[in-house]
Scaffold this active site. Structure first.
Site, mmCIF file in Angstrom:
data_model
loop_
_atom_site.group_PDB
_atom_site.id
_atom_site.type_symbol
_atom_site.label_atom_id
_atom_site.label_comp_id
_atom_site.label_asym_id
_atom_site.label_seq_id
_atom_site.Cartn_x
_atom_site.Cartn_y
_atom_site.Cartn_z
ATOM 1 N N CYS A 112 0.832 -1.348 0.143
ATOM 2 C CA CYS A 112 0.099 0.038 -0.118
ATOM 3 C C CYS A 112 0.938 1.413 -0.031
ATOM 4 O O CYS A 112 1.492 1.569 -0.955
ATOM 5 C CB CYS A 112 -0.935 0.067 1.268
ATOM 6 S SG CYS A 112 -2.361 0.904 1.126
ATOM 7 N N HIS A 113 0.974 2.167 1.072
ATOM 8 C CA HIS A 113 1.793 3.156 1.077
ATOM 9 C C HIS A 113 2.952 2.791 1.651
ATOM 10 O O HIS A 113 3.834 4.089 1.722
ATOM 11 C CB HIS A 113 0.960 4.044 2.205
ATOM 12 C CG HIS A 113 -0.316 5.013 1.214
ATOM 13 N ND1 HIS A 113 -1.479 4.140 1.398
ATOM 14 C CD2 HIS A 113 -0.494 6.064 0.835
ATOM 15 C CE1 HIS A 113 -2.332 5.122 0.812
ATOM 16 N NE2 HIS A 113 -1.629 6.113 0.493
#
Length: 179
Positions: A112-113
């Site tokens: 994800c991030h």
């Protein structure tokens, strides 16, 4: 059936704002495959996880990143959440910790991030990664090639886009740690 990683130690680098499922599911995968997981953070005590933007569970920090030595671990996991990697990339000890794992050629898994911390560590140039779509420009500007795939493995660097990708992410992560 996942590969066995008996005897392997895996560091999970996270802080407040970590996406809960992106921490808990990979940790379960490591432990189910016989590995030992340890939560490393930029703060002591416990961290506050989130489910998107809502508070979720809290998790005890097992070691401060300032006291952690990458040589003590076989692999590193960087869970996402929007705030978590943003806090991590602003901490010089966290950035050094990540850079040292990549420099040593140890498996690193980011979802994800999570790749924001890899960007800050200066270790994505010439690599191919996936991530949450909003990181595409950041990764490309840092010299990486961005792909929209459930999971991508680039020479020990395992990346995925989002929580829906966790089954593929965990399988690829364990395979890289076992290799």
């Amino acid at each position: 059936m996942m590969a066995s990683i008996n005897g392997k130690r895996v560091a999970f680098l996270a802080t407040d704002g970590v996406e809960e499922v992106e921490y808990t599911e990979p940790r379960k995968a490591v432990e189910s495959a016989g590995g030992t997981a340890e939560l490393i953070s930029i703060k002591n005590g416990e961290i506050q996880a989130v489910n998107h933007m809502d508070k979720a569970g809290t998790y005890p920090v097992e070691k401060s990143v300032s006291d952690a030595d990458p040589a003590d671990y076989d692999a590193l996991v960087l869970p996402g959440g929007v705030a978590n990697p943003d806090f991590l990339r602003a901490d010089s000890d966290a950035v050094r910790f990540v850079r040292d794992f990549v420099s040593a050629g140890k498996p690193v898994a980011a979802i994800c991030h999570g790749p924001w911390t890899l960007i800050e560590a200066g270790v994505v140039e010439g690599r191919t990664l996936t991530s949450w779509p909003s990181l595409r420009t950041d990764l490309v500007n840092a010299g990486a090639t961005w792909v929209d795939e459930e999971v991508h493995v680039d020479n020990g660097l395992v990346t995925s886009r989002k929580p829906d990708d966790l089954p593929a992410f965990c399988k690829a992560m364990i395979a890289e740690i076992a290799a």
